[in-house]
Structures are given as C-alpha cells and as structure tokens.
Design a protein around this motif. Structure first.
Motif, short mmCIF file in Angstrom:
data_model
loop_
_atom_site.label_atom_id
_atom_site.label_comp_id
_atom_site.label_asym_id
_atom_site.label_seq_id
_atom_site.Cartn_x
_atom_site.Cartn_y
_atom_site.Cartn_z
N UNK A 26 57.07 -16.79 54.56
CA UNK A 26 57.24 -18.22 54.84
C UNK A 26 58.06 -18.44 56.09
N UNK A 27 59.19 -17.75 56.17
CA UNK A 27 60.07 -17.89 57.34
C UNK A 27 59.41 -17.28 58.58
N UNK A 28 58.69 -16.20 58.34
CA UNK A 28 57.99 -15.53 59.42
C UNK A 28 57.05 -16.50 60.12
N UNK A 29 56.41 -17.30 59.31
CA UNK A 29 55.39 -18.21 59.80
C UNK A 29 55.98 -19.31 60.67
N UNK A 30 57.15 -19.85 60.27
CA UNK A 30 57.69 -20.97 61.06
C UNK A 30 58.48 -20.48 62.26
N UNK A 31 58.81 -19.19 62.26
CA UNK A 31 59.57 -18.69 63.41
C UNK A 31 60.98 -19.25 63.41
N UNK A 32 61.72 -18.98 64.46
CA UNK A 32 63.13 -19.38 64.48
C UNK A 32 63.41 -20.59 65.38
N UNK A 89 66.66 -15.84 54.48
CA UNK A 89 67.17 -16.69 55.56
C UNK A 89 68.19 -15.93 56.40
N UNK A 90 69.08 -15.22 55.73
CA UNK A 90 70.06 -14.42 56.47
C UNK A 90 69.34 -13.37 57.29
N UNK A 91 68.39 -12.76 56.65
CA UNK A 91 67.67 -11.66 57.29
C UNK A 91 66.98 -12.09 58.58
N UNK A 92 66.37 -13.25 58.57
CA UNK A 92 65.60 -13.63 59.77
C UNK A 92 66.52 -14.05 60.90
N UNK A 93 67.72 -14.58 60.56
CA UNK A 93 68.63 -15.02 61.62
C UNK A 93 69.39 -13.86 62.21
N UNK A 94 69.50 -12.82 61.42
CA UNK A 94 70.39 -11.74 61.77
C UNK A 94 69.57 -10.48 61.78
N UNK A 129 66.81 -22.75 65.41
CA UNK A 129 67.69 -22.49 66.54
C UNK A 129 68.00 -23.78 67.29
N UNK A 130 67.00 -24.63 67.41
CA UNK A 130 67.22 -25.93 68.05
C UNK A 130 68.26 -26.71 67.27
N UNK A 131 68.11 -26.69 65.96
CA UNK A 131 69.06 -27.42 65.11
C UNK A 131 70.46 -26.87 65.26
N UNK A 132 70.56 -25.51 65.32
CA UNK A 132 71.88 -24.89 65.45
C UNK A 132 72.50 -25.26 66.79
N UNK A 133 71.68 -25.31 67.83
CA UNK A 133 72.19 -25.66 69.16
C UNK A 133 72.77 -27.07 69.14
N UNK A 134 72.18 -27.92 68.31
CA UNK A 134 72.68 -29.28 68.26
C UNK A 134 73.91 -29.39 67.37
N UNK A 135 74.42 -28.25 66.95
CA UNK A 135 75.70 -28.26 66.26
C UNK A 135 75.60 -28.31 64.75
N UNK A 136 74.42 -28.24 64.21
CA UNK A 136 74.32 -28.19 62.75
C UNK A 136 74.68 -26.79 62.25
N UNK A 137 75.34 -26.72 61.12
CA UNK A 137 75.67 -25.42 60.53
C UNK A 137 74.44 -24.82 59.89
N UNK A 138 74.63 -23.62 59.37
CA UNK A 138 73.49 -22.94 58.77
C UNK A 138 72.99 -23.69 57.54
#
Lengths: 371, 547
Positions: free
Chosen positions: B441-447, B356-361, B451-460
């Motif tokens: 798994x993460x690769x498949x769903x993309x970001x 999870x860290x890897x795909x975000x960063x 990212x939408x969730x993060x934009x709405x102010x949810x934390x990681x």
C-alpha cells in the motif's frame, strides 16, 4: 469519507459488544453452579470462568477428540456436579505444555490414544502414580502401567481387512505373511507418520527383533499397491475400488463405517472382512487409549472420580457403543458388532514398550522407505 | 553531534519507531527462541534425520511449494487480467466469486475433495450408476499432483487479489497507450500488464508459498513427505523436540533467504505510479466464441474452487446436522469472532506502524526488522506455539510475585491460561499478512505526499492521519480482512494455546476431520466458510463503494 470511517468503527464496536456479551453469558452459565455459596471470597468472581469452586472442577488435557468423550464429560457433570474443563491438542504437544508449565500446571488428568504416548508422558515426568482401588478393580493389571502412572480406557485392534470377493480368510494368517511375494501389488496401508503404524512396528520390534521387522517392513513396502495416502478409512475404500486386496487398519473404523450416514461407506464396510491375524503365533496387535494422573494435579480427588467413572461398567458401555473400541473393564458388555467378531488372541507385551521402541520404529520405517 | 543526531532521530520518528521496535521485539521473541536451537549441539538423532529425511523432505517441499506457486500465480494473473481488461457475460459476478476460495481452509478442501473423489464419493458413485467403469488412477487426488492442484485452487486468490487491485488502479495509462499503438491483446498482456504487475504477483505468491510451507493438514492426509512432516515425525515419532525445533529453525533460516531474494526482485522493478487521479482501465468487450470461452473458463474455476466443494459440504452437513448441531456452536462462533477481531486490531496497528517507519527510514536495519516481523508466518503453527508458550511461561514465572500479591494464588499461571496468549500468537503469525498489505500500500503511493507534508512542518503522526491514512485506507482494510480470514481458519496455534473449554469453529472442524469423520466436519466447516464469505463480501462492497 469520514462517515465511512465512523460507520466502520461503529460496526466493529457493535460486533465487539455482541461478542463480549455472548462471552459473558457463557461465563455465567459455567459459574452458576457455585452461585449458591455466599460470595465470601473476593477473587471468586474473577476466576469464575475457569473454576467455580476449588472442589468442583477437574481439568482435563485430552488428545482424544471423540464426541463420545465429551458426552461422557457432560454426563459426569450432570451426575456429580463436578465441572469438567478441557484443553485439547495433540498428545505430544500437551505433554510438552505440561512439562513446561511444571508445578504451576492446571492439568489434573491426561487422556490420550496410544500406549507409546502414555509411556512418553510418564517418562517426561508429567504423570504420578494413581492410588484407587476402584480403578484397579475396573481395569485389569495388563491394561495398567507397571507403576500405575496410567490406566487404559479402551483398546483397539490393528487388524488385516480384506476384500471379501477376492480374498478368502483362509489365505490370511499373519502380519508377517503380508510381506510375502504373493501379495505383491495388493497391500495398502497409511503413511508412517501415523502413530498407529509406528506402534504396530514398535510391537513387532519387541516380539521379532529389529532386523526381522525391518525386513518385514521392506517386504510390505515392496508389496504396496500404491504409495501410502489417506487415513484408515481410505485403505478400506481402496479395497472396494479394487486398488488392493488387503489393508491394515484399526477395528473401530469398520464399526464407524458400518454406521456411517453415507450409504456408499456402509457398502464398503459390508464388503470387507475383518481378520484377526497371528492367532496361532504372537497374537493380534492391540493398542490402548489411557488416562494418566497429572504430576501436579490440583484436583486429584475429582480427577480420580472422573477416571473411575469412565472405566466403570456403565461408562465403558457408553464409550464403546459410541466409538466401537473394545472396553478394558471385563464387566462391560460388548456392542453387538464387537460381539460378532468374537474372542481373539492379543499380543502379550507391555504397552509401555510401544513408547520405548517408538524411535527405533520411526527410524526403521524411514530406512525401509515406508512413506 | 550525538545529541543532534538523537534529536533529529526523535523529530523524525519518535513514538513511531519506538512502537515499531517494541512490536518487533515482541514478535521476534518466540522466533528467536526457536532459532536459538541452531546454536546448540545437534542431538543424537540428528545424524539419522540428515541421512534419511532432510534432503528428501526438503526437495518434496520445494516441489510442492514451487508447483503451487507457479500454478496459483498463473491462475491469479490470468483471471485478474481477464476481469480487469475485458468485459464478458457475468464478469462482475466472477470477479467477486474468485475471492471466495479464500474462505475455505485448504485442509478442509483437501479432505472434501479426497472424500468426494474417493471410491465411495459422490463423483465415482454417480459414474458407477451411469454404468461408467472408472480407472482409479484418474481419481488419485491424494498425491503430489493432487496437492498442488488443491492448494492452487484455494490459494490463487491471494495473487488474483493483489494483481487485480494493482491493474485496476495503475495500469490504465500504460495499457491504453499500448492498445493505441496497435499492440495485439496477447502482446499487451505479456509486454505491459505482466511486467508491470511483477511486484503484486511476488507479494501474492509469497503468501501462497508460506501457506504451503507451513501446512501440515494437507500433507499429512495425503501422505506427502514435506519438510513440515519431517518436523512432526521427529517430534511425535522420535519424541525429540530439540531436533524438531532445529529443523524448524533451518526452515526459518531458509525463509529469511527467500525474503531477501523477494526484496531484491521487487526492488529492481519499482514503478512509481501516482495512486490517485489514475483513470480506470476501459474494458474491451469480448464477443462471440471468445466471450463464451471466457465464461466457460471462469465458470470452471469458480465451480472447482468454490461451488462444488461447498455444495458437497452442504450435503454432508444435511446428513449429520442432527448429530453434530448443539447450542455450543453459538459459543464457538462468538469465540471465533472474539479472537479474530482482537487479532485484527492488534496486527493492523503494528503492521501500519512498522511499514510506515520502514518506508520513511529505508535502511538495511529497518528493512530487516520489517521482514523479521513476518517470520511467524513461515513456520508451522505448532512449532511457533512452542516458542510462544516458552515466552509466556517465563513471563508468568516472573510475575508470580505480582499474582500472589493480587491474591490470585501461589505459583499461578495467569497469562498463559488466558486468551492473551492465543491472541498474541495469532498476531505474530499473521503480522506478515497485514504487513505485506501495508507495505505494498505504501509502496504504491510513494513518499512524495508525505514528504511534502513533512516539509510543511507536519509531524509524522499528523502527516499519517491527514495525508497517508486516507491514501492507504484501502490497504488497511484489505489487510485487516485478510488477517480476519486467516484467524478464522487458523488451527494449530488455537489447538495448543487456547484456554480451558475454548473451542472455535476451526478446532471443532478439526476434531472431526482428524478422526476421518469428514461428514461431521462439514457443519463447522461451513460456518467457517460463511464467516469468510461475509468478510470477503464486506471487502468487495467497500472496494466497489470507493470506486
């Protein structure tokens, strides 16, 4: 969906409970021996699984994984009340572990196959001299380390076996003769990663020198009917299948095959003959299994008791009847099959030399192209 | 400026990257210990090793690994495509059966096949009874060819599994379009399905490659001169553990190279395909002779890779049951389950966090860390165990004062005599399996969802539980089950690192097999296989329920 997660978690938890429950009962049975003593020591319960009582255990690091060994440990437990704990592994790995654990090591006894490895353990400083008159009377001097760091437990001969229908024993004489051109395409043996072969070569280096041995190894490689593959039993099968006429293998495998549950394996074993080579010259190659006393043994007395038990007349008879190895205690009676093979002359070398020459043997095998 | 950066970094990652970092450091310690061997001066034996072993053994390893990867990938892709895109009699049955070979440890399969096909084995005995004279050359399974076939038969499911789940979920729209446009079946397969599933193939094939590279059981029994054999020859034959570690370190360096290439391959082909809302592919019905061909081919693979060896093992277990069975098997079974479950939880925890860290960063650093986490999978277990042992003994030494204060005794080994060490070693070893599953798994769903969730102010963390986890739940489970399977089969680590009297089914099977008592090894092997089948069933059932 949440239900599914909950169900998953519950399944896992219940599995964990079952598992730890089982683990608990296991520990309980091990610890029961000393439950009679009043629990004065507060730390006793915490250590219950590993050591019920300081005087009541012996910790064995063993590279011999034969059922008969474990049956002997059980028998020893029953007779003496001393719990035998074991860690199993490859000999070299166990030595490495003991070396790294140093003074803290929990090992009391080190048991392994192969004289070379026993010497390696001694050189690595993980063993100490044994002082036990009983052991010394059980095991003759030639089967002991010169500083008594280890004593042999049993021995096995690495011999020539032949297909009875195609080879007459009169055609066989020595290991050396197998390298002669008349056996071209008729010899099989297992790979050079195997320690039995390494020790065999190490003994030849001791007796015949490195140059002659290398020449011999090259001759054997040239005579191979196929690239080395499989274990010793597979070499015997190759004779039955007609791939080759002669093979190099350990004696006890013949015994095990004769007592196999597989009728076909029994047939193979019945159709091969065992030949003890070099009777007129240097003698048949004998290798040993042995017991060493760990350098930092915490339960020295129990360790010696176990070693004495395993080398006693009764212990040796139990062992050799299970594994078809030769006993080292002369008082022990041989199993019927071994009796039939009769007396034979063995190589006259120090078993420690198998270890000293092992590196040279491995390099020599590499150079000669023995896969 | 610096504090701002720090705050942003904290906002974005916080605990996640810390945990990921800790995991990486812990996992790397043993590997680093081994890699450090490359820095020292080569020992006196190194010249001999490089002259007589290095090149030959490396080439033989390459041949074995390459051959297996090609054959296993081929089988995996074809079978996945067949079961996903077509319908034929018994298809559902086969699509499940193709997972079962995963339950059989390759070294057990190797012993079983070599014994079964040997002169005394059931096949030749039967042929002799039928009066057929057999040429032994046809039965020489203990060879390079035989090893490649056996490895492929029992490792192809890694590829099959990954390709199948990819095709099932993500290929429908492409394949349907190609079909509508009038492409013939072969061209749909080669022009659409195959290129689409490259990522999945590479993921599965890399697991296959690692399994083959770190194998010792099969190559030793077959007398193959693989790189692993060279490591053990150096250690056990020349008693030179430093050179053995140096060899292992070179292998690791090579693997890191492969990692990089794999990553490059995967990066070039990146298809972002929405995970949910994807329509399942409509299966075309096969008719007539083609259908029969499909059934025959599937049965052939199913027989060879599962039913034949299992039936043979059952017969042997029947012969030896009385000698081998005792009440200790219950303990071995519970031991096996115990370590497996612990390992699954720990491994999947770190795998999820790290990926999870890897795909975000997406930075070279996090990428490297992610890959390094998987290194434990690439080297032979026995070598890794030396690294783990070194780490634990030094921890125990440092904690000696604490142990003494707790009244455990002077100079005590506590951690390294406990299950902690074994579980730790397993976790390092199989992190790659969990991480690979999570990564794809993460690769498949993309970001975009997260990212939408993060934009709405949810934390990681909130995003992970509310958005990501439901989407990658399948991957977590799949990864967990894979890890479980691996631990149940694992041998060399258990052998050296276990505490007193700790037997698992695998160590029991090995005890017999290593002494050429293959008939006696059948019973513990079957129990391993049964556990494996159980977890494969669980996996299959979960997959079905979801769809």
């Amino acid at each position: 969906m949440r239900n599914k997660i909950v169900a998953g978690v519950l399944t896992f938890l219940s599995a964990a409970v079952i598992v730890t429950g089982c683990g608990g009962t296991n520990g309980g049975t091990k610890g029961e021996n000393n439950s009679g003593t009043n629990g004065a020591s507060p730390s006793a319960s915490a250590e219950a699984t590993a050591k019920p009582e300081k005087s009541g255990v012996v910790n064995v690091f063993t590279a011999r994984h034969y059922d008969i060994d474990f049956a002997m440990f059980d028998q020893f437990e029953k007779e003496t009340g001393i719990t035998v704990n074991e860690i199993k592994g490859t000999a070299e790995e166990l030595v490495e572990r003991m070396k790294r654990e140093g003074e803290s090591s929990e090992a009391d006894l080190f048991i392994t196959v192969d004289g070379g490895v026993l010497n390696y353990a001694k050189e690595s400083g993980v063993l100490q001299p044994i002082e036990s008159e009983t052991l010394f009377s059980n095991v003759p001097e030639k089967f002991r380390d010169k500083d008594n760091n280890w004593v042999a437990l049993a021995s096995r001969a690495r011999v020539i076996v032949y297909a009875k229908d195609r080879v007459k024993p009169e055609q066989l004489s020595t290991y050396e003769a197998l390298a002669e051109p008349q056996w071209k395409g008729k010899v099989v043996a297992r790979s050079s990663t195997n320690m039995y072969n390494q020790s065999l070569i190490a003994s030849f280096i001791e007796l015949n020198g490195e140059a002659k041995t290398e020449e011999w190894a090259k001759g054997i490689v040239a005579n191979f009917a196929r690239d080395p593959e499989g274990g010793d039993r597979d070499q015997a099968k190759a004779l039955a299948a007609g791939i080759a006429d002669v093979a190099i293998m350990n004696t006890y495998y013949v015994g095990q095959m004769l007592h196999s549950k597989d009728a076909e394996e029994v047939k193979v074993a019945e159709n091969i003959g065992v030949f003890f080579p070099n009777q007129e010259t240097t003698g048949t190659h004998l290798n040993i299994s042995g017991i060493g006393l760990a350098a930092h043994a915490k339960n020295k007395e129990n360790a010696l008791k176990l070693a004495e038990y395993m080398t006693s007349k009764e212990g040796q008879e139990m062992l050799t009847n299970g594994s078809f190895e030769f006993p080292v205690n002369p008082a022990a009676e041989l199993p019927q099959l071994l009796k039939e093979w009769g007396q034979f002359k063995t190589q006259d070398i120090q078993y420690a030399q198998l270890g000293v020459n092992n590196k040279a043997a491995t390099e020599l095998l590499n150079r000669s192209g023995w896969k | 400026m610096k504090t701002l950066l720090l705050r942003r970094w904290k906002q974005r990652f916080g605990a996640w990257s810390v945990i990921s970092g800790i995991g990486a450091v812990l996992a790397l310690l043993p590997s680093l210990y081994i890699l450090a061997g490359l820095l020292g001066k080569p020992g006196e034996n190194w010249a001999h090793i490089t002259e007589y072993m290095l090149l030959d053994y490396a080439l033989e390893s390459l041949l074995l690994t390459g051959g297996t990867v090609v054959l296993a990938s081929l089988a995996g892709i074809v079978l996945a495509w067949l079961t996903v895109a077509y319908d034929y009699p018994l298809r559902r049955f086969f699509s499940f059966v193709f997972l079962l070979p995963l339950a059989i440890p390759p070294y057990i399969a190797a012993y079983t096949y070599s014994s079964m096909l040997s002169y005394t084995g059931s096949v030749q005995t039967w042929l002799r009874e039928m009066g057929v004279a057999v040429n032994q050359n046809y039965f020489d399974v203990m060879s390079m060819k035989g090893a490649i076939i056996i490895f492929s038969l029992f490792l192809f499911p890694y590829v099959y599994l990954m390709v199948r789940s990819f095709l099932e979920k993500h290929s429908a729209s492409f394949v349907e379009s190609a079909r509508l446009l009038g492409r013939n079946p072969l061209s749909v397969f080669f022009r659409v399905a195959l290129p689409l599933s490259t990522g999945a193939v590479v993921g599965g094939a890399s697991l296959v490659a690692f399994e083959v590279l770190n194998d010792y059981g099969v190559s030793k029994h077959f007398g193959l001169q693989t790189f692993t054999a060279a490591i053990f020859k150096t250690w056990f034959g020349m008693y030179d553990i430093d050179s053995a570690l140096r060899l292992a370190a070179s292998l690791m360096a090579l693997i890191i190279g492969i990692f990089v290439i794999e990553r490059l391959l995967r990066r070039r082909k990146r298809y972002h395909i929405p995970a949910n809302r994807s329509v399942p592919l409509t299966r075309r019905k096969l008719k007539g002779p083609v259908a029969w061909l499909a059934v025959i081919f599937s049965s052939f693979i199913a027989l060879l890779s599962f039913f034949l060896p299992v039936v043979q093992l059952l017969i042997w277990a029947w012969w030896t049951f009385e000698d081998v069975w005792n009440e200790k098997f219950v303990g071995m079974l519970s031991n096996t389950l115990l370590v497996s479950c612990f390992t699954v939880v720990i491994t999947m925890f770190f795998a999820v966090v790290a990926s999870n860290v890897n795909r975000q960063w997406r930075s070279p650093l996090s990428l490297t860390v992610g890959r390094l986490l998987s290194m434990g999978y690439s080297i032979p277990g026995a070598v890794l165990s030396i690294g783990v042992l070194a780490v634990f003994l030094s921890v125990d030494k440092r904690l000696a004062g604490v142990y003494a204060a707790l009244g455990l005794g002077h100079n005590k080994l506590v951690l390294s005599m406990s299950l902690v060490m074994v579980v730790f070693a397993y976790s390092i070893r199989f992190l790659a399996v969990g991480y690979n599953a999570m990564d794809s798994g993460f690769d498949r769903i993309g970001n975009k969802y997260s990212e939408a969730s993060r934009t709405m102010g949810n934390g990681m963390t909130a995003t992970f539980f509310k958005v990501d986890l439901p989407l990658v739940k399948g991957a977590v489970l799949a990864g967990g089950i894979m890890v479980f399977l691996e631990v149940v089969k694992e041998l060399p680590l258990t052998l050296l690192l276990r505490p007193f009297n700790f037997d698992t089914l695998a160590t029991k099977a090995y005890q017999y097999a290593s002494d050429e008592q293959i008939h006696q090894a059948a019973l513990p092997s079957l129990l391993i296989i049964a556990l494996g089948i159980g977890s494969v069933c669980l996996y299959h059932w979960l997959g079905r329920r979801k769809s």
